[in-house]
Design an enzyme around this catalytic site. Structure first.
Site, short mmCIF file in Angstrom:
data_model
loop_
_atom_site.label_atom_id
_atom_site.label_comp_id
_atom_site.label_asym_id
_atom_site.label_seq_id
_atom_site.Cartn_x
_atom_site.Cartn_y
_atom_site.Cartn_z
N ASP A 91 -0.03 -6.64 7.24
CA ASP A 91 -1.65 -6.13 7.35
C ASP A 91 -2.87 -6.75 7.62
O ASP A 91 -2.86 -7.76 6.60
CB ASP A 91 -1.44 -5.73 5.35
N ARG A 92 -3.21 -5.97 8.65
CA ARG A 92 -4.67 -7.08 8.90
C ARG A 92 -4.24 -8.13 9.91
O ARG A 92 -3.28 -8.82 9.95
CB ARG A 92 -5.83 -7.01 8.07
N ARG A 151 -12.34 7.05 0.72
CA ARG A 151 -11.45 6.50 1.14
C ARG A 151 -11.81 4.88 -0.58
O ARG A 151 -11.36 4.75 -1.14
CB ARG A 151 -10.11 5.90 2.04
#
Ligand SMILES: Nc1ncnc2c1ncn2[C@@H]1O[C@H](COP(=O)(O)OP(=O)(O)O)[C@@H](O)[C@H]1O
Ligand SMILES: Nc1ncnc2c1ncn2[C@H]1C[C@H](O)[C@@H](COP(=O)(O)O)O1
Length: 217
Positions: free
Chosen positions: A87-88, A147
């Site tokens: 993630d990232r 979001r």
């Protein structure tokens, strides 16, 4: 090798601006693939909330903290022999966040140079394998802002919308120039994390990309 022709030691990294859906997609793809996840820890970050209240005071501390965390994750991925969805990417810390704060004057020139020299030294170590594929998630700014709001991290909701606008623009330019590994661009409208078929379709595209890139080497 699995049905998607993704090697068991592959590293797939998910990139994109804050709130676009990286963590959610990381978890869904890893589950489908039987890979491990490398997730960004927000809850235990000792600087993040302070940073959002005072960029100038905390931006250098926060970048050093993220760099250390990211590097430990890189080392773990290397030592475990890959098989991760991450993630990232570490590239975003330097190419988006640190640069944005240096350009905006919320990180001093000296701090930025210190940070950059540390980053460059870390990248030159063997613990730094490039991902096999970087999945870049993109979408409209209003959907992404929505979001961020729905996720409900107060520090992000209270941050001026211009911060997210600048970041969004930087990301759009950054990805067009990114060439450290193959990139699969995904629009948030074109997949459904709750639909296994949709996840399989993404993994098939990742596998095709890895095979094509291996064939061209
Ligand atoms: N595909 C999706 N469809 C709808 N909502 C989503 C989707 N992916 C993420 N979200 C929601 O958007 C918010 C941000 O997602 P998250 O994965 O935490 O983003 P990031 O890791 O990029 O900051 C969360 O509230 C999450 O539930
Ligand atoms: N390198 C970074 N500098 C400043 N802020 C950062 C950095 N990396 C992540 N962040 C922030 C952005 C979000 O508030 C959280 C988590 O990011 P997300 O995109 O939601 O996973 O950390």
């Amino acid at each position: 090798m699995n049905q998607y022709l993704i090697p068991e030691n592959a590293i797939i990294t998910v990139a994109g601006t804050v709130g676009v859906g990286k963590s959610t997609l990381t978890a869904a793809l890893a589950e489908q693939l039987g890979f491990k996840t490398s997730l960004e820890q927000v809850d235990h970050n000792p600087y993040l909330e302070k940073f959002y209240h005072d960029f100038e005071r905390w931006s250098f501390h926060l970048q050093i903290y993220f760099l250390a965390e990211r590097f430990k994750e890189q080392k773990k991925i290397f030592e475990m022999g890959g098989g991760f969805v991450q993630d990232r990417s570490i590239y975003e810390d330097t190419g988006i966040f640190a640069k944005m704060h240096a350009d905006q004057g919320t990180m001093s020139k000296t701090d930025y140079e210190t940070y950059t020299s540390l980053f460059d030294a870390m990248v030159m170590t063997p613990y730094f394998p490039h991902p096999d594929v970087l999945i870049y998630i993109e979408g409209s700014l209003p959907s992404i802002l929505n979001r961020i709001k729905e996720r409900g991290r107060e520090m992000e909701i209270q941050t001026d919308v211009t911060y997210w606008e600048h970041m969004y623009e930087r990301y759009s330019k950054w990805i067009n120039e990114f060439d450290a590994c193959p990139v699969l661009r995904l629009n948030i409208e074109e997949y459904d994390v709750h639909d296994p078929e949709s996840m399989k379709d993404i993994l098939k595209r990742v596998g095709d990309m890895i095979s094509t890139s291996a064939a061209s080497k």
